[in-house]
Structure formats: structure tokens, C-alpha cells
Design a protein around this motif. Sequence first.
Motif, PDB file in Angstrom:
ATOM      1  N   SER A  14      30.438  27.731  48.850  1.00 16.87           N
ATOM      2  CA  SER A  14      31.725  27.848  48.558  1.00 16.87           C
ATOM      3  C   SER A  14      32.636  28.074  49.730  1.00 16.87           C
ATOM      4  N   CYS A  15      32.175  29.225  50.663  1.00 11.83           N
ATOM      5  CA  CYS A  15      33.133  29.529  51.820  1.00 11.83           C
ATOM      6  C   CYS A  15      33.159  27.932  52.691  1.00 11.83           C
ATOM      7  N   GLU A  16      32.080  27.418  52.730  1.00 14.57           N
ATOM      8  CA  GLU A  16      32.367  26.132  53.496  1.00 14.57           C
ATOM      9  C   GLU A  16      33.251  25.100  53.063  1.00 14.57           C
ATOM     10  N   ILE A  39      37.211  43.207  52.182  1.00 18.22           N
ATOM     11  CA  ILE A  39      36.524  43.694  51.198  1.00 18.22           C
ATOM     12  C   ILE A  39      35.652  42.582  50.434  1.00 18.22           C
ATOM     13  N   GLY A  40      34.513  42.911  50.310  1.00 14.42           N
ATOM     14  CA  GLY A  40      33.377  42.046  49.984  1.00 14.42           C
ATOM     15  C   GLY A  40      32.837  40.765  50.795  1.00 14.42           C
ATOM     16  N   SER A  41      32.833  41.231  52.078  1.00  9.45           N
ATOM     17  CA  SER A  41      32.639  40.254  53.095  1.00  9.45           C
ATOM     18  C   SER A  41      31.204  39.368  52.802  1.00  9.45           C
ATOM     19  N   LEU A  42      30.524  39.782  52.127  1.00 11.34           N
ATOM     20  CA  LEU A  42      29.086  39.140  51.922  1.00 11.34           C
ATOM     21  C   LEU A  42      28.459  38.613  53.053  1.00 11.34           C
ATOM     22  N   SER A  43      28.709  37.212  53.142  1.00  8.55           N
ATOM     23  CA  SER A  43      27.927  36.638  54.541  1.00  8.55           C
ATOM     24  C   SER A  43      28.654  36.987  55.728  1.00  8.55           C
ATOM     25  N   SER A  62      33.360  44.341  55.443  1.00 10.41           N
ATOM     26  CA  SER A  62      32.778  45.527  54.566  1.00 10.41           C
ATOM     27  C   SER A  62      32.139  44.985  53.461  1.00 10.41           C
ATOM     28  N   ASP A  63      31.319  45.664  52.829  1.00  9.09           N
ATOM     29  CA  ASP A  63      30.538  45.379  51.504  1.00  9.09           C
ATOM     30  C   ASP A  63      29.858  46.407  51.110  1.00  9.09           C
ATOM     31  N   ILE A  64      29.386  46.440  50.014  1.00  9.80           N
ATOM     32  CA  ILE A  64      28.684  47.273  49.231  1.00  9.80           C
ATOM     33  C   ILE A  64      27.314  47.467  50.106  1.00  9.80           C
ATOM     34  N   PHE A  66      24.141  47.315  49.394  1.00  7.33           N
ATOM     35  CA  PHE A  66      23.125  46.512  49.097  1.00  7.33           C
ATOM     36  C   PHE A  66      23.260  44.954  50.091  1.00  7.33           C
ATOM     37  N   ASN A  67      24.477  44.784  50.530  1.00  3.17           N
ATOM     38  CA  ASN A  67      24.968  43.534  51.283  1.00  3.17           C
ATOM     39  C   ASN A  67      24.930  43.775  52.647  1.00  3.17           C
ATOM     40  N   LEU A  68      24.891  45.183  53.102  1.00 11.11           N
ATOM     41  CA  LEU A  68      25.563  45.423  54.619  1.00 11.11           C
ATOM     42  C   LEU A  68      24.515  44.880  55.555  1.00 11.11           C
ATOM     43  N   GLU A  88      30.269  49.966  55.389  1.00 13.21           N
ATOM     44  CA  GLU A  88      29.916  50.163  53.663  1.00 13.21           C
ATOM     45  C   GLU A  88      31.102  50.447  53.058  1.00 13.21           C
ATOM     46  N   LEU A  89      31.743  49.772  52.073  1.00 15.49           N
ATOM     47  CA  LEU A  89      33.024  49.813  51.474  1.00 15.49           C
ATOM     48  C   LEU A  89      32.761  49.509  49.953  1.00 15.49           C
ATOM     49  N   ASP A  90      32.479  50.522  49.075  1.00 18.20           N
ATOM     50  CA  ASP A  90      32.491  50.087  47.589  1.00 18.20           C
ATOM     51  C   ASP A  90      33.911  50.715  47.200  1.00 18.20           C
ATOM     52  N   VAL A  91      34.713  49.560  46.684  1.00 17.43           N
ATOM     53  CA  VAL A  91      36.127  50.025  46.246  1.00 17.43           C
ATOM     54  C   VAL A  91      36.238  51.184  45.250  1.00 17.43           C
ATOM     55  N   ALA A  92      35.251  51.279  44.619  1.00 21.97           N
ATOM     56  CA  ALA A  92      35.452  52.368  43.682  1.00 21.97           C
ATOM     57  C   ALA A  92      35.125  53.918  44.336  1.00 21.97           C
ATOM     58  N   THR A 107      40.527  39.757  50.764  1.00 17.03           N
ATOM     59  CA  THR A 107      39.216  39.720  49.991  1.00 17.03           C
ATOM     60  C   THR A 107      39.403  38.246  49.263  1.00 17.03           C
ATOM     61  N   ALA A 108      38.120  37.810  49.113  1.00 16.44           N
ATOM     62  CA  ALA A 108      37.986  36.458  48.406  1.00 16.44           C
ATOM     63  C   ALA A 108      36.892  36.293  47.618  1.00 16.44           C
ATOM     64  N   ASN A 109      37.299  35.828  46.390  1.00 16.17           N
ATOM     65  CA  ASN A 109      36.160  35.851  45.350  1.00 16.17           C
ATOM     66  C   ASN A 109      35.691  37.077  44.807  1.00 16.17           C
ATOM     67  N   SER A 110      36.169  38.025  45.045  1.00 13.79           N
ATOM     68  CA  SER A 110      35.771  39.635  44.505  1.00 13.79           C
ATOM     69  C   SER A 110      36.140  40.070  43.133  1.00 13.79           C
ATOM     70  N   GLN A 117      37.238  48.156  35.955  1.00 17.85           N
ATOM     71  CA  GLN A 117      37.138  49.499  36.266  1.00 17.85           C
ATOM     72  C   GLN A 117      37.237  49.602  38.013  1.00 17.85           C
ATOM     73  N   HIS A 118      36.584  48.768  38.663  1.00 17.42           N
ATOM     74  CA  HIS A 118      36.539  48.749  40.025  1.00 17.42           C
ATOM     75  C   HIS A 118      37.852  48.186  40.572  1.00 17.42           C
ATOM     76  N   VAL A 119      38.295  47.059  39.925  1.00 18.05           N
ATOM     77  CA  VAL A 119      39.314  46.361  40.311  1.00 18.05           C
ATOM     78  C   VAL A 119      40.528  47.642  40.295  1.00 18.05           C
TER      79      VAL A 119
HETATM   80  C1  LIG Z   1      31.147  36.122  45.098  1.00 20.73           C
HETATM   81  S1  LIG Z   1      31.078  37.097  46.289  1.00 20.73           S
HETATM   82  C2  LIG Z   1      32.496  36.775  47.544  1.00 20.73           C
HETATM   83  C3  LIG Z   1      32.062  36.863  48.792  1.00 20.73           C
HETATM   84  C4  LIG Z   1      32.917  36.149  49.858  1.00 20.73           C
HETATM   85  N1  LIG Z   1      33.988  36.912  50.099  1.00 20.73           N
HETATM   86  C5  LIG Z   1      33.154  34.726  49.602  1.00 20.73           C
HETATM   87  O1  LIG Z   1      34.366  34.444  49.176  1.00 20.73           O
HETATM   88  O2  LIG Z   1      32.116  34.022  49.507  1.00 20.73           O
HETATM   89  C6  LIG Z   1      31.707  38.724  45.909  1.00 20.73           C
HETATM   90  C7  LIG Z   1      31.768  40.061  46.696  1.00 20.73           C
HETATM   91  O3  LIG Z   1      32.245  41.061  45.872  1.00 20.73           O
HETATM   92  C8  LIG Z   1      31.422  42.179  46.558  1.00 20.73           C
HETATM   93  N2  LIG Z   1      31.759  43.512  45.703  1.00 20.73           N
HETATM   94  C9  LIG Z   1      31.306  43.521  44.353  1.00 20.73           C
HETATM   95  N3  LIG Z   1      31.667  44.692  43.835  1.00 20.73           N
HETATM   96  C10 LIG Z   1      32.298  45.297  44.774  1.00 20.73           C
HETATM   97  C11 LIG Z   1      32.646  46.523  44.880  1.00 20.73           C
HETATM   98  N4  LIG Z   1      32.689  47.712  43.915  1.00 20.73           N
HETATM   99  N5  LIG Z   1      33.016  47.155  46.257  1.00 20.73           N
HETATM  100  C12 LIG Z   1      33.339  46.309  47.006  1.00 20.73           C
HETATM  101  N6  LIG Z   1      32.691  44.996  46.971  1.00 20.73           N
HETATM  102  C13 LIG Z   1      32.076  44.501  46.125  1.00 20.73           C
HETATM  103  C14 LIG Z   1      30.124  41.621  46.575  1.00 20.73           C
HETATM  104  O4  LIG Z   1      29.230  42.519  46.933  1.00 20.73           O
HETATM  105  C15 LIG Z   1      30.364  40.465  47.086  1.00 20.73           C
HETATM  106  O5  LIG Z   1      30.187  40.311  48.514  1.00 20.73           O
END
Ligand SMILES: C[S@@+](CC[C@H](N)C(=O)[O-])C[C@H]1O[C@@H](n2cnc3c(N)ncnc32)[C@H](O)[C@@H]1O
Length: 204
Positions: A14-16, A39-43, A62-64, A66-68, A88-92, A107-110, A117-119
Amino acid sequence: MIELEQAWHNFAPSCERNKAVIWQAIAPFLADKKSLLEIGSLSGQHACFFSAPLPELTWQCSDISFNLAPLSANIKQHGSAKVLPPIELDVANNQHWPRQPFDVIYTANSLHIMSWQHVVACFANMPSSANAGTLFIAYGPFNFNGQYSSESNAEFDIWLKERDSQSAIRDFEAVDALAQQAGMSLVTNIDMPANNQLLVWQFS
Ligand SMILES: C[S@@+](CC[C@H](N)C(=O)[O-])C[C@H]1O[C@@H](n2cnc3c(N)ncnc32)[C@H](O)[C@@H]1O
């Protein structure tokens, strides 16, 4: 695409697909900025692509936890010196938010992946990393007036909830209310291809 999949950990097709159109929409907001927290950079694909033409901008991924590790490996391999090692950044977790103001938080798609609750926590904690003038830019699908913006988004929402009952396409009005509570006001809402939005708020 197969070569790209092999070159990146957690490669997101999807990023491509969306990077060129997101770039067109966000470039004017990033032009004169020096620091960005993602936030939530993933790749890290967006970070590496968007930061390349912006030598003045330092991009903090940043990301949680597990994905770091995969994110870190991608940034080392594909990022420039302006893409910092991810944090490491868990938004919560309020302690994870850097105690420094960024010019932009992106942030994209997060917001539809994390729980509501996390939003809520994301917006409540964001002021720790912002000051007056900081932009918050969020890309993804949103509902308006309680309605899906397309049939495909309605189907996507079902798919999201089957995968994780806490995920869901968010109501723009509810997210905007959180942004206002956090001290932001909406700058623009840009219609993007594939029934996505690019929402830009600014802290006052
Ligand atoms: C669908 S992926 C999107 C990744 C990338 N931003 C993209 O556009 O492809 C969702 C992202 O949200 C992150 N995410 C989910 N819960 C999160 C939390 N509590 N704090 C921070 N990031 C979170 C996931 O780890 C993941 O990297």
C-alpha cells in the motif's frame, strides 16, 4: 514489486501505491519544517521516500516494540542520515512520547488499526511532543456523518473487525473532537484517491 518485498522487512504494498499521492498532498506542509515524528512507521517506507527530497527535515520514525527491530534494519539499509534510528512509541504509553516539540507529527493508516482507547490516548498524550504551531497529519480512511465514504470502505471495515475486533474506520467528527480537546484545530481535509483522507490539524 517482488524485489521490493525482498529488500524491505514488513514491506507494505500500500505504501508503494500511495506514496506519490501522499507526497503531493503533504509536500507543501513539510517544505519549511525541521523535525517530524512519525507514529506507526512499520516498514519506514514513507519515511525513506518522503524525507529524501527534504534535506532540512529530520524524520523520527517510531512504532510499538514488536515492530522496532525490522523497522530499524530498514532505516539502516534504506534511510538517509536525516532518518533517525526509530524509537519505541506506543501511543498509549505517556512515557514513550518524546519530551520535545516536533514541527510535524505524522501517521498513516494507524488510527483505524489501533483500538479506540488507543486513539483517545494518542491525542491525549500528543501535546508532550508538540508546541504551538505543530502540525498533526493523519492519512487513512474516515467516516463522515456516520456514513462510510464508499462501499469499499464499508467492506474494509468488516475485514478490519474480523481481523481484530478493536480495529475500525473512525468517525471524523469523533477524531476531530479529540484533536480539539488536545488543543488543535483542523487546517484542512483533503480527499485522497481510494477513498482516503489527509487530515491536517495545528496546535495553537
Ligand atoms: C497498517 S500499519 C500502517 C503502517 C504504515 N504507517 C503504513 O502506512 O503502511 C499500522 C501501524 O500502526 C501501528 N500501531 C498499532 N497500534 C499502535 C499503538 N498503540 N501505538 C503506536 N503504533 C501503533 C502498528 O504497529 C503499525 O505500524
